[in-house]
Design a protein around this motif. Sequence first.
Motif, PDB file in Angstrom:
ATOM      1  N   ALA A 395       0.851  -1.191   0.000  1.00 21.69           N
ATOM      2  CA  ALA A 395       0.000   0.000   0.000  1.00 21.69           C
ATOM      3  C   ALA A 395       0.884   1.239   0.000  1.00 21.69           C
ATOM      4  N   PRO A 396       0.829   2.078  -1.015  1.00 23.37           N
ATOM      5  CA  PRO A 396       1.691   3.255  -1.073  1.00 23.37           C
ATOM      6  C   PRO A 396       1.414   4.226   0.073  1.00 23.37           C
ATOM      7  N   VAL A 397       2.470   4.826   0.547  1.00 23.98           N
ATOM      8  CA  VAL A 397       2.381   5.871   1.563  1.00 23.98           C
ATOM      9  C   VAL A 397       2.809   7.180   0.903  1.00 23.98           C
ATOM     10  N   VAL A 398       1.887   8.131   0.888  1.00 26.97           N
ATOM     11  CA  VAL A 398       2.121   9.386   0.172  1.00 26.97           C
ATOM     12  C   VAL A 398       2.406  10.498   1.176  1.00 26.97           C
ATOM     13  N   SER A 399       3.549  11.144   1.024  1.00 26.34           N
ATOM     14  CA  SER A 399       3.865  12.343   1.801  1.00 26.34           C
ATOM     15  C   SER A 399       3.526  13.558   0.939  1.00 26.34           C
ATOM     16  N   PHE A 400       2.854  14.527   1.537  1.00 26.26           N
ATOM     17  CA  PHE A 400       2.436  15.690   0.752  1.00 26.26           C
ATOM     18  C   PHE A 400       2.326  16.916   1.645  1.00 26.26           C
ATOM     19  N   THR A 401       2.309  18.067   1.023  1.00 27.31           N
ATOM     20  CA  THR A 401       2.144  19.333   1.740  1.00 27.31           C
ATOM     21  C   THR A 401       0.866  20.006   1.286  1.00 27.31           C
ATOM     22  N   VAL A 402       0.249  20.752   2.206  1.00 28.86           N
ATOM     23  CA  VAL A 402      -0.961  21.522   1.907  1.00 28.86           C
ATOM     24  C   VAL A 402      -0.696  22.964   2.311  1.00 28.86           C
ATOM     25  N   GLY A 407       2.542  29.920   0.586  1.00 30.63           N
ATOM     26  CA  GLY A 407       3.337  28.897   1.254  1.00 30.63           C
ATOM     27  C   GLY A 407       2.949  28.673   2.695  1.00 30.63           C
ATOM     28  N   LYS A 408       1.897  29.326   3.148  1.00 37.63           N
ATOM     29  CA  LYS A 408       1.436  29.151   4.521  1.00 37.63           C
ATOM     30  C   LYS A 408       0.681  27.837   4.647  1.00 37.63           C
ATOM     31  N   PRO A 409       0.936  27.043   5.689  1.00 39.66           N
ATOM     32  CA  PRO A 409       0.255  25.753   5.840  1.00 39.66           C
ATOM     33  C   PRO A 409      -1.253  25.922   5.980  1.00 39.66           C
ATOM     34  N   LEU A 410      -1.986  24.969   5.421  1.00 46.48           N
ATOM     35  CA  LEU A 410      -3.437  24.922   5.558  1.00 46.48           C
ATOM     36  C   LEU A 410      -3.821  23.600   6.205  1.00 46.48           C
ATOM     37  N   ALA A 411      -4.776  23.657   7.103  1.00 47.28           N
ATOM     38  CA  ALA A 411      -5.289  22.432   7.711  1.00 47.28           C
ATOM     39  C   ALA A 411      -6.216  21.739   6.725  1.00 47.28           C
ATOM     40  N   SER A 457       2.958  22.275  10.336  1.00 46.41           N
ATOM     41  CA  SER A 457       3.611  22.953   9.206  1.00 46.41           C
ATOM     42  C   SER A 457       3.004  22.570   7.864  1.00 46.41           C
ATOM     43  N   GLY A 458       1.909  21.789   7.881  1.00 47.67           N
ATOM     44  CA  GLY A 458       1.243  21.408   6.645  1.00 47.67           C
ATOM     45  C   GLY A 458       1.867  20.220   5.964  1.00 47.67           C
ATOM     46  N   ASN A 459       2.719  19.483   6.662  1.00 49.55           N
ATOM     47  CA  ASN A 459       3.303  18.265   6.117  1.00 49.55           C
ATOM     48  C   ASN A 459       2.411  17.092   6.499  1.00 49.55           C
ATOM     49  N   CYS A 460       1.942  16.378   5.495  1.00 51.32           N
ATOM     50  CA  CYS A 460       0.942  15.342   5.729  1.00 51.32           C
ATOM     51  C   CYS A 460       1.408  13.999   5.178  1.00 51.32           C
ATOM     52  N   MET A 461       0.718  12.946   5.639  1.00 50.71           N
ATOM     53  CA  MET A 461       1.036  11.599   5.172  1.00 50.71           C
ATOM     54  C   MET A 461      -0.257  10.806   5.065  1.00 50.71           C
ATOM     55  N   TYR A 462      -0.391  10.116   3.932  1.00 46.55           N
ATOM     56  CA  TYR A 462      -1.587   9.297   3.728  1.00 46.55           C
ATOM     57  C   TYR A 462      -1.171   7.914   3.235  1.00 46.55           C
ATOM     58  N   THR A 463      -1.772   6.865   3.830  1.00 43.76           N
ATOM     59  CA  THR A 463      -1.511   5.494   3.403  1.00 43.76           C
ATOM     60  C   THR A 463      -2.728   4.953   2.667  1.00 43.76           C
ATOM     61  N   PHE A 464      -2.528   4.521   1.433  1.00 45.04           N
ATOM     62  CA  PHE A 464      -3.623   3.967   0.638  1.00 45.04           C
ATOM     63  C   PHE A 464      -4.202   2.734   1.336  1.00 45.04           C
TER      64      PHE A 464
END
Length: 711
Positions: A395-402, A407-411, A457-464
């Motif tokens: 299952a891929p693990v995706v690191s992403f920023t929002v 460039g300001k982080p968003l929830a 800081s808007g750094n996120c991680m999602y696992t499929f």
Amino acid sequence: MKMTALNIGNTKWLRLFGRTSALLAVVALCLTAGGKKHEYTVHEKAAYADAATVEFVRPGLTITINQAQIASDGTITVVYTLTDPAGSPLDATGVTTPGAITLGYIAAVLPNNQQDYTAYTTRANSGPAVASTNQPGSDSGGATSGGPGRYQYVFHTKAPTGFDPAATHTIGIYASRVLTDFNLGTNFASATYNFVPNGAKVTKVHDIIRTASCNTCHDQLSWHGGRRRGVEMCVLCHTPQNVDTTTGGSLDLKVMIHEMHMGAKLPSVVAGKPLIVNGADFSKISYPANPGDPRRCETCHSQTTGAAHATAYLTNPTRAACGACHNNVNFASGQNHAGGPQVDDNQCHNCHIPQGELDFDASIKGAHVAPTASSLLTGLAVNITKVQSGTAGSAPVVSFTVQDGSGKPLALSQLGSVSFTMAGPTTDYGYTSFGSDTANTPGYVTESAAKASCDTSGNCMYTFTHTVPAKATGTYAIGVEARRTETVLPGTTIQQNITYGAPNNVVYFSVDGSPVTPRRQVVATGNCNQCHVALSVHGSLRNNTEYCVMCHNPSNTDASVRVNAQVAADRAARPQGISFPLLVHRIHDGVNMLADGGSYTVVGFGGSHNDFSTTAFPAMTPNGKATDLANCSMCHVKGSETKLPVELNNVVNPQGWISPEGATATACSGCHVAKDAAAHFLANTSALGESCTVCHQPGAEFDVNKVHAQY
């Protein structure tokens, strides 16, 4: 002299060539032309014609106006040259050089106290709406002398008594060179020339919109059979003098063009009155700038072409120009005009300043802001920074920023949605299953990432939740879609909620350790945006062709939403194929499909009915006919239209003549919709695959570029 080497296939020219020694010298001049050889592009028929014929005929036409003058008695004279593209002189009579040339001449003045031309050359006209009028047109009855190559024309029309010798005057010449005897069609050209009759330097010009702006959509702006080309010619006749005698409507360019581009959104059309211009119905025209929004003034009023008066639409608002789009405004009575009655244009600029302090205000820029282009939006960018565990069976693990635009982080809670789509392999999408629960998304899987874990800081991680198939090989792709809704100008009378999407970021990763190979690039979003400005579909979620092809793949149809179609006939019909080549070609083919007995209706989300049979593609042929699809490079990149997809996945096309059908047949049938074309595709497909490259690959007899080339 033997003629077999020339192989020009025309007995008239053979006889003339055999008899006339003078012609030998002319031909020698044309063949040498100082050693310079004109290179024809792959989009021109001449590039594929017999070399000896092309060298003899030198197809093409260039008009250069050298000088013009108006005598004190009003006599107008112009001197000009006619050459082929290499600069060799042409004989307008077609005697000493191939192809007779027919010319038209226009003379007009740009008064020092006005912004519009007044044509000197006019013709009488009448119709059911206008009993009698003199409309701008070409001169007739003048005297031509000189040639070959250099000519003088003395107009039959004279400048009126008392004409202003200190005002800018313009001569327009348009021409056609007939080369049908040589199977090289008809060549068209236009030219204009500005001068001041008293010899002073030209300081005032009409340079508001340049042809380059028009050609981003129209490819080669040409009207009236192709002979009149470019905005510079249009403005000489489409002046306030010009009227449609059949309807009484104005044919002044600024009025006519605004109305035509408004099309279906013109207030009078919305109210039920068709827009008829010179007998053609423009009521169904949809402006291509996203989202069909004619407020994007700078798609035409470009600020990058170098036009001297590119900002005129901001600094010189007029009732005629503004009232062309806002044609439910009655300036005489003040109806639908907040400023009340306006007897002239003198006060317009006082309220409608170029730019105010806020988007959506009464300033010209403010009033024409497309909501998704508003400067009040803080922006949205979702970028994939890394894909881990993207191997077969995992299952891929995706690191992403929002982030917002600064460039300001968003929830994630500030977004309306955020999802990731996975597809593969990149050799061709469409036939990979990501599990039995993805039957409605054949060839791909989309998962919501609304519950991804994020830091401050808007750094996120999602696992499929879905895995890469256990037997997967090669390169796979993951793309992201997201949108948010912002309220702008809250608490004011112009408060509004604007929903817009983030750019679709797509990344590629190897599932088996082999080198990463991105999917082939066929078209470019930048090319789409030449017309669409900011391509965005599916509720602003999708805006990148690299992402579109993941879902619009060879195995996908509208079956999953057709069952809920809002139109009963759609529910009863078979699913529609939506593979990207089929979808995009059919959408742009539009009205051309009807002539071939075809149509294309897609059921969208929510069961919406989307009939693309009325789409009018804006590109024009050399002879001035719109909806021309021959210039594939308007959308395609790197010559991809010539790289036939003969070994790629078959395409499911339930409403087509053939289903499934080969990838090449699908791409071609997007425009070639008739049954006989389908029979051709079928006849050239066997258990071994499609044989299209035999005839249609580069250099073959029916090379793709060759059959789409124009004169």
